[in-house]
Design an enzyme around this catalytic site. Structure first.
Site, PDB file in Angstrom:
ATOM      1  N   GLU A 159       8.378   6.650   2.422  1.00 30.69           N
ATOM      2  CA  GLU A 159       7.985   7.279   1.072  1.00 30.69           C
ATOM      3  C   GLU A 159       8.580   8.813   1.647  1.00 30.69           C
ATOM      4  OE1 GLU A 159       7.028   6.352  -1.550  1.00 30.69           O
ATOM      5  OE2 GLU A 159       5.301   5.063  -1.433  1.00 30.69           O
ATOM      6  N   ASP A 201      10.312   7.743  -6.628  1.00 26.73           N
ATOM      7  CA  ASP A 201      10.082   8.697  -5.683  1.00 26.73           C
ATOM      8  C   ASP A 201      11.322   9.031  -4.660  1.00 26.73           C
ATOM      9  OD1 ASP A 201       9.434   7.088  -4.083  1.00 26.73           O
ATOM     10  OD2 ASP A 201       7.240   7.861  -3.591  1.00 26.73           O
ATOM     11  N   ASP A 231      10.293  -5.200   3.827  1.00 22.33           N
ATOM     12  CA  ASP A 231       8.827  -4.888   3.831  1.00 22.33           C
ATOM     13  C   ASP A 231       7.985  -5.758   3.397  1.00 22.33           C
ATOM     14  OD1 ASP A 231       9.821  -4.558   1.257  1.00 22.33           O
ATOM     15  OD2 ASP A 231       9.657  -2.437   1.170  1.00 22.33           O
ATOM     16  N   HIS A 275      12.270   6.512  -2.544  1.00 24.36           N
ATOM     17  CA  HIS A 275      11.539   5.801  -1.530  1.00 24.36           C
ATOM     18  C   HIS A 275      12.729   4.430  -1.303  1.00 24.36           C
ATOM     19  CE1 HIS A 275       8.451   3.429  -3.989  1.00 24.36           C
ATOM     20  NE2 HIS A 275       9.577   2.368  -3.634  1.00 24.36           N
TER      21      HIS A 275
END
Ligand code: F6R
Length: 246
Positions: A143, A136, A67, A138
């Site tokens: 996400e 979380d 990313d 991810h």
């Protein structure tokens, strides 16, 4: 899924680097998917060391990073491009032409993402994908949502991710709100996946990823459906996993 328990971050970094090293030695032109963030830093330090000692040769290795933040160019010290150069690439004998990263300053998201996806498939896919894990759940910047995004795309960062990553930016306001990221499908196409996790603060998330239901609210849980996953985590991160899974 293989779960390797290491005693601490240093041990985790060595063991995970050894998993990568074994693949590099067996396939000198390995297609390697890489991650940024704090977790892989120790792994990269070991790879650099073994490259300098002549144990590992990166001259034919090709890399694709997961990313990049939207709006951050190569010269921006917070860009993942910059991170990868500083933490790994400039210290090893990799050829810059073999390094692939999403271009965060291309305003044409569709073009950037589809070209990236094509460059991976033109090469024949990724052999080994390194992944960190967000608090979380991810992986990459995928996400929690209500579906699993399949291909490389532009993602909006969750508030919790922005807060977690603000440690690299000095303030929450300076963290970009969007990033280009490989999709869940892109990640799942990799022939082998190495997930690295460290610290008690990720223990609950790791439990959900490894033992919870597979659901897009915990994106990393999709890894339960991949047939070749190695998890290298320290005891702190594994402290909520039941004995049977370990
Ligand atoms: C980084 C990435 C992220 C991180 C995750 C964990 O390229 O894709 O998914 O792996 O946010 O980050 P750290 O390791 O900093 O806790």
């Amino acid at each position: 899924m293989k779960i390797i328990c290491s005693k601490d971050y240093i041990d985790m970094s060595k063991k995970a680097a050894a998993v990568i090293a074994a693949e590099v030695i067996q396939k000198p032109d390995l297609a390697l998917g890489l991650a940024t963030g704090s977790t892989p830093e120790g792994i990269y330090a070991n790879l650099i060391k073994w490259n300098k000692e002549g144990i590992l040769d990166f001259s034919q290795i090709k890399t694709w990073n997961l990313d990049e933040y939207c709006g951050l160019g190569k010269t921006n010290p917070q860009s993942y491009w910059h991170f990868m150069q500083e933490k790994l690439f400039k210290h090893i004998n990799i050829k810059q032409r073999n390094v692939h990263m999403l271009n965060g300053v291309n305003p044409n998201a569709e073009q950037e993402c589809s070209n990236y996806e094509k460059s991976i498939s033109k090469n024949g896919g990724i052999d080994l994908q390194l992944l960190g894990l967000g608090h979380d759940g991810h992986i990459g910047f995928n996400e929690p949502t209500n579906d699993f995004p399949s291909v490389t795309h532009q993602a909006r960062l969750e508030e919790s991710t922005i807060i977690a990553n603000s440690r690299f930016f000095g303030s929450k306001e300076s963290v970009p709100k969007y990033a280009y990221t490989m999709g869940i499908g892109t990640i799942m196409m990799a022939r082998k996946i190495l997930l690295v996790v460290s610290g008690t603060d990720k223990a609950e998330t790791l439990k959900n990823v490894l033992e919870g239901p597979v659901c897009p609210e915990v994106p990393g849980s999709i890894l339960q459906f991949h047939s070749n996953v190695v998890v290298v985590a320290d005891c702190d991160a594994l402290n909520k996993i039941s004995f049977e899974s370990k």
